[in-house]
Design an enzyme around this catalytic site. Structure first.
Site, PDB file in Angstrom:
ATOM      1  N   LYS A  82       0.819  -1.211   0.000  1.00 44.04           N
ATOM      2  CA  LYS A  82       0.000   0.000   0.000  1.00 44.04           C
ATOM      3  C   LYS A  82       0.855   1.264   0.000  1.00 44.04           C
ATOM      4  O   LYS A  82       0.352   2.349  -0.304  1.00 44.04           O
ATOM      5  CB  LYS A  82      -0.959   0.004   1.191  1.00 44.04           C
ATOM      6  N   ASP A  83       2.149   1.142   0.337  1.00 37.88           N
ATOM      7  CA  ASP A  83       3.044   2.299   0.338  1.00 37.88           C
ATOM      8  C   ASP A  83       3.751   2.497  -0.999  1.00 37.88           C
ATOM      9  O   ASP A  83       4.425   3.507  -1.195  1.00 37.88           O
ATOM     10  CB  ASP A  83       4.117   2.138   1.426  1.00 37.88           C
ATOM     11  N   ARG A 130      -8.331   8.724   2.945  1.00 36.10           N
ATOM     12  CA  ARG A 130      -9.345   7.745   2.532  1.00 36.10           C
ATOM     13  C   ARG A 130     -10.190   7.313   3.723  1.00 36.10           C
ATOM     14  O   ARG A 130     -11.427   7.284   3.643  1.00 36.10           O
ATOM     15  CB  ARG A 130      -8.639   6.522   1.912  1.00 36.10           C
ATOM     16  N   ARG A 131      -9.551   6.983   4.821  1.00 31.69           N
ATOM     17  CA  ARG A 131     -10.297   6.545   6.002  1.00 31.69           C
ATOM     18  C   ARG A 131     -11.162   7.669   6.562  1.00 31.69           C
ATOM     19  O   ARG A 131     -12.311   7.446   6.968  1.00 31.69           O
ATOM     20  CB  ARG A 131      -9.319   6.047   7.077  1.00 31.69           C
ATOM     21  N   ARG A 148       1.092  10.581  13.265  1.00 30.78           N
ATOM     22  CA  ARG A 148       2.235   9.914  12.645  1.00 30.78           C
ATOM     23  C   ARG A 148       2.944   9.082  13.717  1.00 30.78           C
ATOM     24  O   ARG A 148       2.588   9.106  14.882  1.00 30.78           O
ATOM     25  CB  ARG A 148       3.219  10.952  12.078  1.00 30.78           C
ATOM     26  N   ARG A 154       1.537   5.247  18.285  1.00 30.88           N
ATOM     27  CA  ARG A 154       0.139   5.633  18.126  1.00 30.88           C
ATOM     28  C   ARG A 154      -0.732   5.023  19.228  1.00 30.88           C
ATOM     29  O   ARG A 154      -1.617   5.683  19.777  1.00 30.88           O
ATOM     30  CB  ARG A 154      -0.371   5.198  16.750  1.00 30.88           C
ATOM     31  N   CYS A 241      -1.584   9.324  -2.278  1.00 33.39           N
ATOM     32  CA  CYS A 241      -2.019   9.645  -0.916  1.00 33.39           C
ATOM     33  C   CYS A 241      -2.791  10.957  -0.847  1.00 33.39           C
ATOM     34  O   CYS A 241      -3.469  11.230   0.145  1.00 33.39           O
ATOM     35  CB  CYS A 241      -0.819   9.684   0.030  1.00 33.39           C
TER      36      CYS A 241
END
Length: 313
Positions: A82-83, A130-131, A148, A154, A241
């Site tokens: 995904k990156d 997106r989320r 981040r 996190r 992104c």
């Protein structure tokens, strides 16, 4: 006669776990080779003050690894797919996609509070546009906070009360043994995952025949196809992104036990939301991808919900 394979990887705990999986697969496939890891820092790792959407260009977590690969400092690089930007640096290819974890987004909360029971105005942390947009469509009262740092950082901020909920990829939680903290998995028809989410990719030089052969030994062809379709669709819509985009291609069994190939797409552009789902036979995967792209391009959109944001932490 044995050889040596050096795998380039970022130094985060999650990146090391993923690179370790590939190392173990290559070592098992090529027992006479010495397979090792080399840690490389990415731009995204060195600068954690800016939201990902504010970095110029694409591939913030892969560019420095690709430079080392092109320079011959390493033989391959391992990435979270995904990156990886939809277009690779010239001379590089994805040689293998051997592993995919749970593709869903995951909600983590103190006390395992589910999404529907979050308090009104709850602060939800995620670095993904997106989320944010997909969740704001369900709850317009939520306040989104940019966050981040690695996964444990996190989680620590959540535990400190700096926000009320955290949304991340379920795959990372599982790979780091944190799956027990997941309060709820967000269904893929609620939060369509990012292209390649949960998949690990091995990037190699296109002219390195030895590494290409090694990659064939650990590749999952069906998975490689699925992730390739998701990435092609991302490329077709020029998504990165800065443009919220979701794509998920897979074989799926319906309630009537009929198995079909399905593709879900979701896109926010020009302030409008569009989503499609197509399904058919597995041998029609390529044609289904074209159909999904056409439908997404021409389907009338609906107005995107307002996204309430707060300062990051």
């Amino acid at each position: 006669m044995g050889g040596r394979i050096v795998i380039g990887t970022r130094g985060s705990m999650l990146a090391l776990v993923q690179a370790g999986q590939v190392r173990d697969l290559l070592q098992a496939a090529l027992p006479d080779h010495e397979v090792s890891l080399r840690l490389l820092a990415s731009e995204g790792d060195l600068d954690r003050s800016r939201p990902l959407s504010r970095f110029e260009g694409r591939g913030v977590f892969v560019k420095s690894l690709e430079r080392a690969l092109l320079a011959g400092e390493v033989d391959c690089c391992v990435h979270s797919m995904k990156d990886v930007p939809p277009v690779l640096a010239p001379g590089l290819v994805i040689g293998a996609v051997p592993v995919r974890e749970d593709v869903r987004d995951a909600l983590i909360t103190r006390g395992s509070v589910p999404f529907a029971e979050l308090g009104r105005g709850a602060r939800v942390a995620t670095g993904s546009l997106r989320r944010r947009v997909q969740l704001a469509r369900l709850r317009d009262d939520l306040v989104f906070v940019d966050v981040r740092g690695n996964l444990d950082t996190r989680l620590a901020k959540l535990d400190q009360g700096r926000f009320d909920a955290l949304v991340v990829a379920a795959a990372g939680m599982h790979r780091l043994g944190r799956g027990g903290r997941i309060a709820e998995y967000l269904p893929v028809d609620v939060s369509v995952p990012a292209p390649g989410q949960g998949a690990i990719g091995v990037e190699v030089r296109a002219d390195d025949e030895g590494m290409l052969r090694a990659c064939q030994l650990i590749d999952d062809p069906a998975l490689h196809r699925d992730v390739g379709i998701e990435r092609e669709l991302m490329c077709a819509h020029d998504a990165d992104c800065s443009l919220p985009f979701g794509a998920y291609a897979r074989m799926e069994q319906a309630a009537d036990a009929v198995t079909s190939y399905r593709i879900d797409l979701w896109l926010l552009t020009g302030g409008l939301l569009r989503s499609v789902r197509v399904s058919g036979r597995e041998d029609e995967a390529g044609e289904l991808a074209c159909e999904a792209a056409m439908q997404l391009a021409f389907r009338p959109g609906e107005a995107a919900p307002p996204v309430r944001t707060s300062e990051g932490c």
